[in-house]
Design a protein around this motif. Sequence first.
Motif, mmCIF file in Angstrom:
data_model
loop_
_atom_site.group_PDB
_atom_site.id
_atom_site.type_symbol
_atom_site.label_atom_id
_atom_site.label_comp_id
_atom_site.label_asym_id
_atom_site.label_seq_id
_atom_site.Cartn_x
_atom_site.Cartn_y
_atom_site.Cartn_z
ATOM 1 N N ARG A 106 0.534 20.993 -8.723
ATOM 2 C CA ARG A 106 1.594 20.861 -8.400
ATOM 3 C C ARG A 106 1.807 20.071 -6.976
ATOM 4 N NH1 ARG A 106 5.154 24.971 -8.190
ATOM 5 N NH2 ARG A 106 4.979 24.069 -5.625
ATOM 6 N N ASP A 107 1.477 20.491 -5.706
ATOM 7 C CA ASP A 107 1.676 20.285 -4.537
ATOM 8 C C ASP A 107 0.609 19.299 -4.404
ATOM 9 O OD1 ASP A 107 3.116 21.717 -4.084
ATOM 10 O OD2 ASP A 107 2.139 23.167 -3.205
ATOM 11 N N PHE A 108 -0.782 18.956 -4.944
ATOM 12 C CA PHE A 108 -1.497 17.565 -5.149
ATOM 13 C C PHE A 108 -0.965 16.754 -5.601
ATOM 14 C CE2 PHE A 108 -5.416 16.047 -5.350
ATOM 15 C CZ PHE A 108 -5.798 15.667 -4.072
ATOM 16 N N THR A 109 -0.784 16.902 -7.079
ATOM 17 C CA THR A 109 0.183 15.263 -7.650
ATOM 18 C C THR A 109 0.977 15.295 -6.813
ATOM 19 O OG1 THR A 109 -1.191 16.913 -8.988
ATOM 20 C CG2 THR A 109 0.672 14.898 -9.842
ATOM 21 N N GLU A 110 1.705 15.735 -6.122
ATOM 22 C CA GLU A 110 2.764 15.610 -5.273
ATOM 23 C C GLU A 110 2.549 14.492 -4.529
ATOM 24 O OE1 GLU A 110 6.903 15.146 -5.690
ATOM 25 O OE2 GLU A 110 5.835 16.305 -7.405
ATOM 26 N N LEU A 111 2.102 14.794 -3.433
ATOM 27 C CA LEU A 111 0.912 14.625 -2.195
ATOM 28 C C LEU A 111 0.833 12.560 -2.709
ATOM 29 C CD1 LEU A 111 0.861 15.536 0.692
ATOM 30 C CD2 LEU A 111 -1.226 15.858 0.128
ATOM 31 N N HIS A 112 0.861 12.618 -3.362
ATOM 32 C CA HIS A 112 0.253 11.251 -4.343
ATOM 33 C C HIS A 112 1.567 10.676 -4.650
ATOM 34 C CE1 HIS A 112 -3.897 13.316 -4.976
ATOM 35 N NE2 HIS A 112 -4.091 12.109 -4.638
ATOM 36 N N LYS A 113 2.267 11.236 -4.304
ATOM 37 C CA LYS A 113 3.500 10.263 -5.105
ATOM 38 C C LYS A 113 3.359 9.331 -4.225
ATOM 39 C CE LYS A 113 4.142 12.222 -9.393
ATOM 40 N NZ LYS A 113 5.086 13.184 -9.300
ATOM 41 N N CYS A 114 3.956 7.868 -4.645
ATOM 42 C CA CYS A 114 4.554 6.699 -4.165
ATOM 43 C C CYS A 114 4.882 5.508 -4.477
ATOM 44 C CB CYS A 114 3.700 6.342 -2.387
ATOM 45 S SG CYS A 114 1.783 6.151 -2.933
ATOM 46 N N MET A 115 5.624 4.210 -3.755
ATOM 47 C CA MET A 115 5.796 3.516 -4.696
ATOM 48 C C MET A 115 5.502 2.054 -4.698
ATOM 49 S SD MET A 115 10.125 3.391 -4.232
ATOM 50 C CE MET A 115 9.411 3.690 -2.594
ATOM 51 N N VAL A 116 3.581 2.493 -4.054
ATOM 52 C CA VAL A 116 2.751 1.535 -4.590
ATOM 53 C C VAL A 116 2.330 1.070 -6.471
ATOM 54 C CG1 VAL A 116 0.584 3.184 -4.825
ATOM 55 C CG2 VAL A 116 0.513 0.655 -3.832
ATOM 56 N N GLY A 163 0.753 -0.998 -0.026
ATOM 57 C CA GLY A 163 0.310 0.168 0.079
ATOM 58 C C GLY A 163 0.836 1.513 0.129
ATOM 59 N N PRO A 164 0.343 2.396 -0.091
ATOM 60 C CA PRO A 164 0.767 3.686 -0.473
ATOM 61 C C PRO A 164 2.023 3.575 0.987
ATOM 62 C CG PRO A 164 -1.265 3.999 -1.087
ATOM 63 C CD PRO A 164 -1.373 2.764 -0.483
ATOM 64 N N ASN A 165 2.773 4.501 1.041
ATOM 65 C CA ASN A 165 3.197 4.698 2.321
ATOM 66 C C ASN A 165 3.554 4.187 3.745
ATOM 67 O OD1 ASN A 165 3.800 7.360 0.709
ATOM 68 N ND2 ASN A 165 2.251 8.670 1.631
ATOM 69 N N PRO A 166 3.969 3.157 3.107
ATOM 70 C CA PRO A 166 3.849 2.452 4.515
ATOM 71 C C PRO A 166 5.399 2.754 5.062
ATOM 72 C CG PRO A 166 5.006 1.435 2.758
ATOM 73 C CD PRO A 166 4.017 2.698 2.105
ATOM 74 N N PRO A 167 4.713 2.181 6.063
ATOM 75 C CA PRO A 167 5.069 3.121 8.154
ATOM 76 C C PRO A 167 6.112 2.552 8.359
ATOM 77 C CG PRO A 167 3.067 2.553 8.687
ATOM 78 C CD PRO A 167 3.636 2.189 7.157
ATOM 79 N N ALA A 185 -7.236 10.206 2.545
ATOM 80 C CA ALA A 185 -6.120 10.535 2.623
ATOM 81 C C ALA A 185 -5.783 9.290 4.073
ATOM 82 C CB ALA A 185 -6.243 11.768 4.084
ATOM 83 N N ILE A 186 -7.057 8.453 4.637
ATOM 84 C CA ILE A 186 -6.561 7.763 4.980
ATOM 85 C C ILE A 186 -6.072 6.829 4.098
ATOM 86 C CG2 ILE A 186 -7.706 5.367 5.908
ATOM 87 C CD1 ILE A 186 -9.694 7.629 7.151
ATOM 88 N N MET A 187 -6.136 6.433 2.368
ATOM 89 C CA MET A 187 -5.228 5.177 1.712
ATOM 90 C C MET A 187 -3.976 5.830 1.816
ATOM 91 S SD MET A 187 -7.181 5.046 -1.822
ATOM 92 C CE MET A 187 -6.210 4.191 -3.390
ATOM 93 N N TYR A 188 -3.835 6.738 1.838
ATOM 94 C CA TYR A 188 -2.689 7.306 1.471
ATOM 95 C C TYR A 188 -1.695 7.237 2.977
ATOM 96 C CZ TYR A 188 -3.349 7.790 -3.229
ATOM 97 O OH TYR A 188 -3.133 6.933 -5.031
ATOM 98 N N ARG A 189 -2.027 7.653 3.660
ATOM 99 C CA ARG A 189 -2.060 7.814 5.047
ATOM 100 C C ARG A 189 -0.947 9.607 5.052
ATOM 101 N NH1 ARG A 189 0.290 2.555 4.133
ATOM 102 N NH2 ARG A 189 -0.547 0.882 5.216
#
Lengths: 282, 69, 275
Positions: free
Chosen positions: C163-173, A95-99, C120-124
């Motif tokens: 830009r900021d909102f898109t940036e917030l989504h960046k992760c390696m999932v 999942g995204p951003n795992p802690p 917010a909950i999904m992406y922590r």
Amino acid sequence: MKCQCETYLLLDWQYCPVCTAPVLITDQSDELKSRGFHRFPAAFAPLSYRFGKHVADQSWFYATFCQYVLLIKFDPTQLVYFRSTLLDRYFCFVGPNPPVATNEAFWCAISLVTDRYFRRRAAIYSWSSSQEQQIVEAWYDLIDLAFLVHEKNTVLETSKIAEWSSRLDEMQTQETGPHLACQLCESKCKYGEDIKFMITNDPLAIGEARSSVEGKSDSQQIEQLAWFARLWTERTLCLYDEDFAFCMSINVADRLGWSPERVHQLMVPIRESCHIDSCPEV
Amino acid sequence: MAAEDDEQRDNAAPTLAQELGVDNFLERIIYFRKNNLYTAIGTSFPIVLVIEREKLVFFAPHRPLEYEP
Amino acid sequence: MLECNGCSKYQKTEWNCCPYCGSPSKDFTILTAGEREIFPEAFEPQILLSAMNVANEKAFSLALIQYIQQIIASPANLFDLRSRIVEVYIHCSANPSFLYTRSLWVSLVLASDSYFLTKAIMYRWSSPQLEPLRQKWYQMLAAAFLGLRQDELTEEFIKDWTRDFTELHKCMVRPLMGCHLCQSKCVFQYDVKQFVVQSTDLVEQLTAQLSQSDTATDVFAKVGIEQSNDWFSSNDKDLAYCIATHLISEIDLLSRDASIIISDKIRRLIQERLQ
């Protein structure tokens, strides 16, 4: 992860937000048994363990691990090159951003999968516990270098890795294979277990094989079957191995519901179709 | 001249791998020099130098990447 | 939006305790991003009730997702495409003419909050990460729907927000087969999924076409591009690819191996066509 009240829980939650029950800490008895534990204890801290266990429980991760061991047999440098694919699979499930720290949860996952993989082998090939321990420890010595941080730079000759692979092969050598048609195979039984797992793990693949052989004549069916097996072999190993493709064909035929007698009858033409020169072009 | 180029590239390699390795876990970073490859999957895992497919040198992270045969 | 007093994590209204620290729900505080201050008269019990009904309508929440993605695609859409939101509002509301501006505003606030909260909950995400963006979002909405003069609301402002909102989504999932080829991980997954699961007709039609396997890649590439344009007015390669990938997974007929191979070809086609 699900609570007993059927609420879907994220992996790092400590309480169910709906029924307020604390999420039971997963049974960590494996932790003490895992041979990977003492090499990196931090990886088995409760939260990291929860993520690692979740990843290790995914059959796709296990299948990728099988592929890792197979690839190393053919090309020892895959010990390091294939790391990114394993890590890629890890990120499919956390999942995204795992802690948790990636290297910790990942080491936990790969340790648990390693334990499971060799325990299964030990049961199938009736290894003694000391035999099992030797081969597992030797494997840990290899992945330890590839995934764990050490104080000093270390040099490893690839011949050492090849040595390990051939030792594993030796320990898997059998007189007869699980199928009647195995008599034509010259690598009994290096691939049977992995291939069986890979096929059951990707259930829709059998549907694809079925639609490609359905309503065809015997000789066309054999050709299609071998073609399918050949493609799968090349995608799994990034090279071609006749025994592997033959093993794949027999296993797929088995899953397609061909009777053992029929496969036995057709084994010679199947084997011939697995021969690289006679394969139809992709 | 060629040898000098090689040397320059050789010195640049670890820095390059480290630069690219940061925050870039999944992209396998490879730097070629003759038959040698640097491969990395992020800073928490060891960077490896593969020498002519025969030797693997595992580098301790956060240290200068120096290999003495 | 709610936040736990104990650990500052976002909470849902229906929760009885915080899933992280176990604090009971009476220890949650409401975070207002100034949405009430912008138009306080709108938050009356009667309006809240009808607005809640609208915000809970699937069509309205989809329209909002669409609107957000359209703004991400082009800042001018904040004003150009707001009429679509109004149309959907009229369609979803039982009594659209009743205190129209106020009801629409409260519906938008409630729907936005639920969108941000789910993500917010999904992406922590933590509240310091999201709150400034949520605040700015309401400033943008106020300009578009309440006609409030906002001198600072320039194109730059919207671009920065995007830009900021898109940036917030960046992760390696990587939630699906084929995600390894995407270069915007993972900006679109939630939004695209909401649309794809609603499009049963499209999925059925594609399932039929999938049997002619020689044209399948072409069909998926085409549909990905068409739908990204249709749903989100966007020409983004990764968005089109995300839609195609989600459709493949929704159809659920292809093995992992086949999905990976087909994804590779689709990706190439999309890249060629959206040069």
